[in-house]
Design an enzyme around this catalytic site. Structure first.
Site, PDB file in Angstrom:
ATOM      1  N   ASN A 176       0.908  -1.253   0.050  1.00 33.55           N
ATOM      2  CA  ASN A 176      -0.032  -0.175  -0.169  1.00 33.55           C
ATOM      3  C   ASN A 176       0.940   1.342  -0.016  1.00 33.55           C
ATOM      4  OD1 ASN A 176      -2.005   2.011   0.463  1.00 33.55           O
ATOM      5  ND2 ASN A 176      -2.351   1.556   2.476  1.00 33.55           N
ATOM      6  N   TRP A 177       0.686   1.984  -1.266  1.00 35.94           N
ATOM      7  CA  TRP A 177       1.881   2.900  -1.074  1.00 35.94           C
ATOM      8  C   TRP A 177       1.264   4.276  -0.545  1.00 35.94           C
ATOM      9  CZ3 TRP A 177       4.169   3.426  -6.997  1.00 35.94           C
ATOM     10  CH2 TRP A 177       4.799   2.418  -7.265  1.00 35.94           C
ATOM     11  N   LYS A 178      -0.026   4.099  -0.293  1.00 38.05           N
ATOM     12  CA  LYS A 178      -0.538   5.279   0.217  1.00 38.05           C
ATOM     13  C   LYS A 178      -0.417   6.427  -0.735  1.00 38.05           C
ATOM     14  CE  LYS A 178       0.226   3.788   4.745  1.00 38.05           C
ATOM     15  NZ  LYS A 178      -0.096   3.809   6.124  1.00 38.05           N
ATOM     16  N   GLY A 212       2.199   2.803  10.717  1.00 36.54           N
ATOM     17  CA  GLY A 212       3.085   3.774  10.459  1.00 36.54           C
ATOM     18  C   GLY A 212       3.590   4.483  11.574  1.00 36.54           C
ATOM     19  N   GLU A 247      -6.911   4.733   7.893  1.00 39.35           N
ATOM     20  CA  GLU A 247      -6.841   6.260   7.267  1.00 39.35           C
ATOM     21  C   GLU A 247      -8.041   6.500   6.859  1.00 39.35           C
ATOM     22  OE1 GLU A 247      -3.243   5.783   5.119  1.00 39.35           O
ATOM     23  OE2 GLU A 247      -2.345   5.401   7.196  1.00 39.35           O
ATOM     24  N   GLU A 289      -5.298  -4.914  10.893  1.00 45.66           N
ATOM     25  CA  GLU A 289      -4.243  -3.682  11.100  1.00 45.66           C
ATOM     26  C   GLU A 289      -4.733  -2.676  12.329  1.00 45.66           C
ATOM     27  OE1 GLU A 289      -2.480  -2.768   6.904  1.00 45.66           O
ATOM     28  OE2 GLU A 289      -4.256  -1.421   7.204  1.00 45.66           O
ATOM     29  N   HIS A 322      -9.543   1.008   5.103  1.00 48.43           N
ATOM     30  CA  HIS A 322      -8.505   1.236   5.575  1.00 48.43           C
ATOM     31  C   HIS A 322      -8.555   2.224   6.805  1.00 48.43           C
ATOM     32  CE1 HIS A 322      -4.097   2.555   6.351  1.00 48.43           C
ATOM     33  NE2 HIS A 322      -3.843   1.520   5.427  1.00 48.43           N
ATOM     34  N   GLY A 352       2.681  -0.847   4.169  1.00 45.98           N
ATOM     35  CA  GLY A 352       2.677   0.338   3.960  1.00 45.98           C
ATOM     36  C   GLY A 352       4.080   1.280   3.852  1.00 45.98           C
ATOM     37  N   GLY A 353       4.751   1.762   4.707  1.00 46.90           N
ATOM     38  CA  GLY A 353       5.904   2.382   4.804  1.00 46.90           C
ATOM     39  C   GLY A 353       7.183   1.491   3.790  1.00 46.90           C
ATOM     40  N   SER A 368       3.313  -1.727  10.481  1.00 48.68           N
ATOM     41  CA  SER A 368       4.826  -1.593  10.637  1.00 48.68           C
ATOM     42  C   SER A 368       5.418  -2.975  10.429  1.00 48.68           C
ATOM     43  CB  SER A 368       5.026  -1.023  11.944  1.00 48.68           C
ATOM     44  OG  SER A 368       4.662   0.328  12.294  1.00 48.68           O
TER      45      SER A 368
HETATM   46  C1  PEP Z   1      -0.863   0.350   5.951  1.00 48.89           C
HETATM   47  O1  PEP Z   1      -1.000   1.506   5.398  1.00 48.89           O
HETATM   48  O2  PEP Z   1      -1.862  -0.498   5.675  1.00 48.89           O
HETATM   49  C2  PEP Z   1       0.123  -0.111   6.820  1.00 48.89           C
HETATM   50  C3  PEP Z   1       0.086  -1.277   7.341  1.00 48.89           C
HETATM   51  O3  PEP Z   1       1.219   0.901   6.945  1.00 48.89           O
HETATM   52  P1  PEP Z   1       2.794   0.552   7.781  1.00 48.89           P
HETATM   53  O4  PEP Z   1       3.454  -0.780   7.150  1.00 48.89           O
HETATM   54  O5  PEP Z   1       3.618   1.790   7.210  1.00 48.89           O
HETATM   55  O6  PEP Z   1       2.284   0.528   9.182  1.00 48.89           O
END
Ligand code: PEP
Length: 248
Positions: free
Chosen positions: A9-11, A173, A97, A167, A95, A232-233, A211
């Protein structure tokens, strides 16, 4: 049959330039993967076409969100049908967010799930508790309620189009990851909840997100009810993302 999936997930990150270099490196790494991981790249929607072209078929592409409606006067929205039309196999729905920053309720998320299923895409439904809810011992209760609400209209063969990503909101993040034991416990509880709802829970793919990094992916993915990850990151750095794909 459970699939092992690692989804990036590049967001709202990236550019044409980044897509070129990142996907170029990721493509070579995926082609050389010698495990059963199914890789899905989920860039901002504007970059879907270029990412598809750059991947040249080695991985699937998805969108980060779809609308709760099929079509019409919803300026700025993208429908599940459109995602399917341009060859996206996956759509992330719910998600945290989107829930927190855009006020998406479970009812809206249930509509989006319905639209995605009708369009023929695989839904990656995100669920997870906040830190306050976890500290109050409510993690399983919160996640189970989210599953019941978001998937209330799913039945029969449609379950094959549902992947769930646990999640925990406090882990997204933040650099804080759920311990593999805590994540496994929630995944196991999710399978029980899904089973109660009539889903073929033992065959469903359940991902962990929050994370995930190269140094914790192996232990998380080794848990009996964790089938992969939503990243994500770490998905924005080719070497980290590929190391996570290899951890399956
Ligand atoms: C996500 O955006 O779904 C996510 C899990 O982000 P991160 O890996 O950065 O915590």
């Amino acid at each position: 049959m459970r699939r092992r999936i690692v989804a990036a997930n590049w967001k709202m990150n990236g550019s044409q330039e980044l897509a070129k270099s990142l996907v170029g490196d990721v493509r070579k790494g995926i082609a050389a993967l010698d495990n059963e991981a199914e890789v899905v790249i989920i860039p901002p929607a504007l970059y879907v076409a270029s990412v598809q072209q750059l991947l040249d078929g080695v991985a699937q592409v998805g969108v980060q969100n779809i609308a709760a409606w099929e079509s019409g006067a919803y300026t700025g929205e993208i429908s599940g049908k459109m995602a399917a039309d341009v060859g996206c196999g996956y759509a992330v729905v719910g998600h945290s967010e989107r829930r927190q920053l855009f006020g998406e309720s479970d009812a809206v998320i249930a509509e989006k799930v319905g639209q995605g299923i009708a369009a023929g895409v695989q839904i990656i439904l995100c669920v997870g508790e906040t830190l306050t809810q976890r500290e109050a011992g409510l993690a399983v209760e919160v996640v189970s309620a989210q599953l019941r609400e978001a998937l209330k209209d799913v039945s029969g063969e449609q379950w094959k189009q549902v992947v769930v990503a646990y999640e925990p909101v406090w882990a997204i993040g933040t650099g804080k990851t759920a311990t593999s034991e805590d994540a496994q416990a929630v995944h196991q509880a999710m399978r029980s909840q899904l089973s109660e709802m009539g889903a073929p829970a033992q065959d469903m793919t359940l991902l962990y997100g929050g994370s995930v990094k190269p140094d914790n992916a192996k232990e998380l993915f080794a848990q009996p009810d964790i089938d992969g990850g939503l990243i994500g990151g770490a998905s924005l750095k080719a070497s980290d993302f590929l190391a996570i794909c290899k951890a399956i």
